[in-house]
Design a protein around this motif. Structure first.
Motif, PDB file in Angstrom:
ATOM      1  N   LYS A 124     -19.642  54.215  28.585  1.00  0.00           N
ATOM      2  CA  LYS A 124     -21.051  54.309  28.977  1.00  0.00           C
ATOM      3  C   LYS A 124     -21.950  54.347  27.745  1.00  0.00           C
ATOM      4  CE  LYS A 124     -24.259  54.828  32.117  1.00  0.00           C
ATOM      5  NZ  LYS A 124     -24.532  53.760  33.093  1.00  0.00           N
ATOM      6  N   LYS A 125     -21.539  55.107  26.729  1.00  0.00           N
ATOM      7  CA  LYS A 125     -22.322  55.165  25.501  1.00  0.00           C
ATOM      8  C   LYS A 125     -22.382  53.798  24.832  1.00  0.00           C
ATOM      9  CE  LYS A 125     -21.618  60.049  24.309  1.00  0.00           C
ATOM     10  NZ  LYS A 125     -21.020  60.985  23.325  1.00  0.00           N
ATOM     11  N   THR A 126     -21.263  53.083  24.851  1.00  0.00           N
ATOM     12  CA  THR A 126     -21.227  51.742  24.247  1.00  0.00           C
ATOM     13  C   THR A 126     -22.179  50.795  24.973  1.00  0.00           C
ATOM     14  OG1 THR A 126     -18.913  52.106  23.637  1.00  0.00           O
ATOM     15  CG2 THR A 126     -19.718  49.841  23.598  1.00  0.00           C
ATOM     16  N   GLN A 127     -22.193  50.875  26.304  1.00  0.00           N
ATOM     17  CA  GLN A 127     -23.096  50.020  27.078  1.00  0.00           C
ATOM     18  C   GLN A 127     -24.561  50.342  26.786  1.00  0.00           C
ATOM     19  OE1 GLN A 127     -21.986  50.518  31.158  1.00  0.00           O
ATOM     20  NE2 GLN A 127     -20.007  49.484  30.923  1.00  0.00           N
ATOM     21  N   LEU A 128     -24.874  51.631  26.699  1.00  0.00           N
ATOM     22  CA  LEU A 128     -26.255  52.026  26.399  1.00  0.00           C
ATOM     23  C   LEU A 128     -26.661  51.570  25.003  1.00  0.00           C
ATOM     24  CD1 LEU A 128     -26.307  55.644  27.889  1.00  0.00           C
ATOM     25  CD2 LEU A 128     -27.406  53.603  28.821  1.00  0.00           C
ATOM     26  N   GLN A 129     -25.754  51.676  24.049  1.00  0.00           N
ATOM     27  CA  GLN A 129     -26.047  51.205  22.699  1.00  0.00           C
ATOM     28  C   GLN A 129     -26.271  49.705  22.678  1.00  0.00           C
ATOM     29  OE1 GLN A 129     -22.729  52.578  20.390  1.00  0.00           O
ATOM     30  NE2 GLN A 129     -23.447  54.700  20.278  1.00  0.00           N
ATOM     31  N   GLN A 130     -25.459  48.955  23.473  1.00  0.00           N
ATOM     32  CA  GLN A 130     -25.629  47.502  23.533  1.00  0.00           C
ATOM     33  C   GLN A 130     -26.958  47.137  24.166  1.00  0.00           C
ATOM     34  OE1 GLN A 130     -23.477  45.377  22.118  1.00  0.00           O
ATOM     35  NE2 GLN A 130     -24.946  43.762  22.564  1.00  0.00           N
ATOM     36  N   LEU A 131     -27.349  47.881  25.227  1.00  0.00           N
ATOM     37  CA  LEU A 131     -28.649  47.619  25.846  1.00  0.00           C
ATOM     38  C   LEU A 131     -29.781  47.895  24.870  1.00  0.00           C
ATOM     39  CD1 LEU A 131     -28.110  49.155  29.404  1.00  0.00           C
ATOM     40  CD2 LEU A 131     -28.381  46.739  28.846  1.00  0.00           C
ATOM     41  N   ASP A 132     -29.628  48.959  24.096  1.00  0.00           N
ATOM     42  CA  ASP A 132     -30.653  49.294  23.106  1.00  0.00           C
ATOM     43  C   ASP A 132     -30.769  48.200  22.051  1.00  0.00           C
ATOM     44  OD1 ASP A 132     -32.591  51.139  22.011  1.00  0.00           O
ATOM     45  OD2 ASP A 132     -31.157  51.522  20.410  1.00  0.00           O
ATOM     46  N   ILE A 133     -29.604  47.675  21.628  1.00  0.00           N
ATOM     47  CA  ILE A 133     -29.609  46.579  20.645  1.00  0.00           C
ATOM     48  C   ILE A 133     -30.272  45.338  21.225  1.00  0.00           C
ATOM     49  CG2 ILE A 133     -28.106  44.992  19.379  1.00  0.00           C
ATOM     50  CD1 ILE A 133     -26.143  47.322  19.056  1.00  0.00           C
ATOM     51  N   ASN A 134     -29.945  45.004  22.491  1.00  0.00           N
ATOM     52  CA  ASN A 134     -30.554  43.836  23.129  1.00  0.00           C
ATOM     53  C   ASN A 134     -32.068  43.997  23.269  1.00  0.00           C
ATOM     54  OD1 ASN A 134     -28.011  42.735  23.356  1.00  0.00           O
ATOM     55  ND2 ASN A 134     -27.707  43.426  25.462  1.00  0.00           N
ATOM     56  N   LYS A 135     -32.489  45.224  23.591  1.00  0.00           N
ATOM     57  CA  LYS A 135     -33.923  45.476  23.730  1.00  0.00           C
ATOM     58  C   LYS A 135     -34.646  45.292  22.405  1.00  0.00           C
ATOM     59  CE  LYS A 135     -37.156  48.978  25.448  1.00  0.00           C
ATOM     60  NZ  LYS A 135     -37.268  50.336  26.019  1.00  0.00           N
ATOM     61  N   LYS A 136     -34.032  45.819  21.335  1.00  0.00           N
ATOM     62  CA  LYS A 136     -34.643  45.658  20.021  1.00  0.00           C
ATOM     63  C   LYS A 136     -34.690  44.199  19.615  1.00  0.00           C
ATOM     64  CE  LYS A 136     -33.394  50.232  18.239  1.00  0.00           C
ATOM     65  NZ  LYS A 136     -32.579  50.973  17.241  1.00  0.00           N
ATOM     66  N   THR A 137     -33.634  43.436  19.959  1.00  0.00           N
ATOM     67  CA  THR A 137     -33.597  42.003  19.640  1.00  0.00           C
ATOM     68  C   THR A 137     -34.700  41.258  20.371  1.00  0.00           C
ATOM     69  OG1 THR A 137     -31.213  42.158  19.325  1.00  0.00           O
ATOM     70  CG2 THR A 137     -32.134  39.966  19.617  1.00  0.00           C
ATOM     71  N   SER A 138     -34.904  41.622  21.662  1.00  0.00           N
ATOM     72  CA  SER A 138     -35.959  40.984  22.443  1.00  0.00           C
ATOM     73  C   SER A 138     -37.339  41.269  21.855  1.00  0.00           C
ATOM     74  CB  SER A 138     -35.886  41.474  23.894  1.00  0.00           C
ATOM     75  OG  SER A 138     -36.939  40.957  24.650  1.00  0.00           O
ATOM     76  N   VAL A 139     -37.560  42.519  21.444  1.00  0.00           N
ATOM     77  CA  VAL A 139     -38.845  42.880  20.829  1.00  0.00           C
ATOM     78  C   VAL A 139     -39.058  42.095  19.540  1.00  0.00           C
ATOM     79  CG1 VAL A 139     -40.115  44.752  19.724  1.00  0.00           C
ATOM     80  CG2 VAL A 139     -38.926  45.166  21.881  1.00  0.00           C
ATOM     81  N   ASN A 140     -37.995  41.963  18.753  1.00  0.00           N
ATOM     82  CA  ASN A 140     -38.100  41.218  17.500  1.00  0.00           C
ATOM     83  C   ASN A 140     -38.441  39.753  17.754  1.00  0.00           C
ATOM     84  OD1 ASN A 140     -37.520  43.479  15.994  1.00  0.00           O
ATOM     85  ND2 ASN A 140     -35.318  43.078  15.927  1.00  0.00           N
ATOM     86  N   ASN A 141     -37.835  39.196  18.813  1.00  0.00           N
ATOM     87  CA  ASN A 141     -38.141  37.800  19.149  1.00  0.00           C
ATOM     88  C   ASN A 141     -39.598  37.637  19.564  1.00  0.00           C
ATOM     89  OD1 ASN A 141     -35.536  36.999  18.610  1.00  0.00           O
ATOM     90  ND2 ASN A 141     -34.841  37.235  20.745  1.00  0.00           N
ATOM     91  N   ASP A 142     -40.107  38.633  20.319  1.00  0.00           N
ATOM     92  CA  ASP A 142     -41.519  38.575  20.718  1.00  0.00           C
ATOM     93  C   ASP A 142     -42.430  38.657  19.491  1.00  0.00           C
ATOM     94  OD1 ASP A 142     -40.725  38.401  23.314  1.00  0.00           O
ATOM     95  OD2 ASP A 142     -40.992  40.544  23.747  1.00  0.00           O
TER      96      ASP A 142
END
Length: 381
Positions: A279-297
């Motif tokens: 569960k922690k790994t999934q949350l960390q991956q979601l956090d990474i994806n969110k940061k990547t999306s913000v960076n793309n924006d």
């Protein structure tokens, strides 16, 4: 006369005892130990360093509870070497009590503890040290130079055969204290360990085994509540120790059942831990994806900032004028229904709206425009 301290009472002096032991003649002799034996002796010294320092400051008798805790730790770690050293020290404690109080029974206790340590000892040089202690205690007990052999029975009394019911009756107050949720579990552990020693000195194998089993129950309860596998490991070690020393088939069956139950709790604990980690790994991956999306924006925004006005206008216009084919299909379907129902004016408006959606001068879609025009013609009769 061989003095007690000359026998190497304190384990912080075990290295000295290891390399220079006093035999029965009192002469200093050099031992020949291997590197592994020296390393093992150093390990024992380190484990018992604190309690031995305390015994030097306050005396052996006042540090008896600390040696009981050390005995519990040795059994929980299945460390036979440390257990032998602690049994020697507990023998020394009772020997000191016998000397100060002139109590022959304490000499008996000391002799039984020395004999038990000797039976469980696998190092011949440590065994020699234990035997010297035994002979010295025997001398004090008899008040003369000993002539008996090492098999001398100091507690040869008429006893009833020990039973599980008698052991359970002795342990019942502690069991109830634990069941009621006693907050001082260390105190409960110390009291159970006292019963282990009592079982050893009285030759009560049933009491010794039941007390060790109860110690395992305490650690099992801790491990079940806290989901800490360290406590489950200690419980397993204590159950195994009790199983080895158990002589009755009924007691062995109960211990095997506890071992299986502990293994089940350990497996459940490991599964829970794995799920938490996933569960922690999934949350960390979601956090990474969110940061990547913000960076793309952010990157897209920077591109718009440095884009020429004409290019920006053309891009927005192209985006705004891109046909919405889903709405186009909806307008056609609504127009067909209106045409079937004879509502020609509604059908005409729907087909005209569909034509506006797909009409693009730069990229005309001839087939869809023709389809709309054909349906407009039908709606006009």
């Amino acid at each position: 006369m061989i003095e007690l301290r000359a026998c190497g009472v304190y384990h912080s002096n075990l290295l000295y005892v290891y390399f220079s032991r006093r035999g029965r003649s009192g002469k200093l002799t050099r031992s020949r130990g291997t590197v592994n034996e020296e390393s093992n002796m150093l390990r024992i010294c380190e484990k018992l360093r604190e309690v031995d320092e305390k015994s030097r400051r306050f005396g052996l008798v006042r540090t008896e509870p600390d040696y009981l805790r050390a005995l519990l730790g040795a059994m929980a770690d299945m460390d036979r070497c440390v257990e032998v050293e602690v049994l020697k020290s507990l023998g020394d404690v009772n020997l000191e009590k016998g000397r100060h109080n002139k109590d022959p029974e304490k000499f008996d206790w000391a002799m039984v503890l020395y004999r038990t340590a000797l039976l469980r000892c696998q190092d011949p040089e440590v065994g020699e040290s234990v035997e010297n202690r035994y002979l010295y205690a025997e001398k004090l007990r008899l008040g003369e130079v000993p002539t008996a052999s090492i098999s001398y029975e100091p507690l040869a009394k008429d006893r009833e055969m020990p039973s599980i019911a008698q052991a359970a009756e002795k342990l019942l107050p502690l069991d109830q204290l634990l069941a009621d949720g006693c907050t001082s579990r260390d105190l409960v552990l110390a009291e159970y360990t006292k019963f282990v020693v009592e079982g050893i000195v009285n030759g009560d194998n049933v009491l010794e085994v039941e007390a060790i089993k109860s110690l395992g129950d305490v650690y099992l309860k801790r491990g079940t509540e806290s989901r800490d596998t360290m406590y489950l490991t200690k419980a397993t070690a204590l159950y195994n120790t009790a199983l080895v020393r158990c002589n009755g088939s009924q007691g062995k069956a109960a211990l095997v059942h506890r071992l299986l139950y502990t293994a089940k709790i350990r497996q459940e604990t490991e599964n829970i831990r794995k799920r938490v980690v996933n569960k922690k790994t999934q949350l960390q991956q979601l956090d990474i994806n969110k940061k990547t999306s913000v960076n793309n924006d952010v990157i897209t925004g920077l591109q718009f900032m440095y884009m020429l006005p004409s290019a920006l206008f053309a891009r927005q216009r192209a985006k705004a004028t891109s046909p919405d084919y889903r709405s186009y299909e909806e307008h056609l379907a609504t127009g067909d229904l209106a045409l079937t129902a004879g509502k020609l004016d509604i059908a005409e408006r729907q087909f005209a709206s569909a034509l506006k959606l797909i009409h693009d001068r730069n990229k005309p879609d001839r087939s869809k425009e023709a389809e709309c025009l054909c349906r407009l013609d039908n709606s006009r009769g």
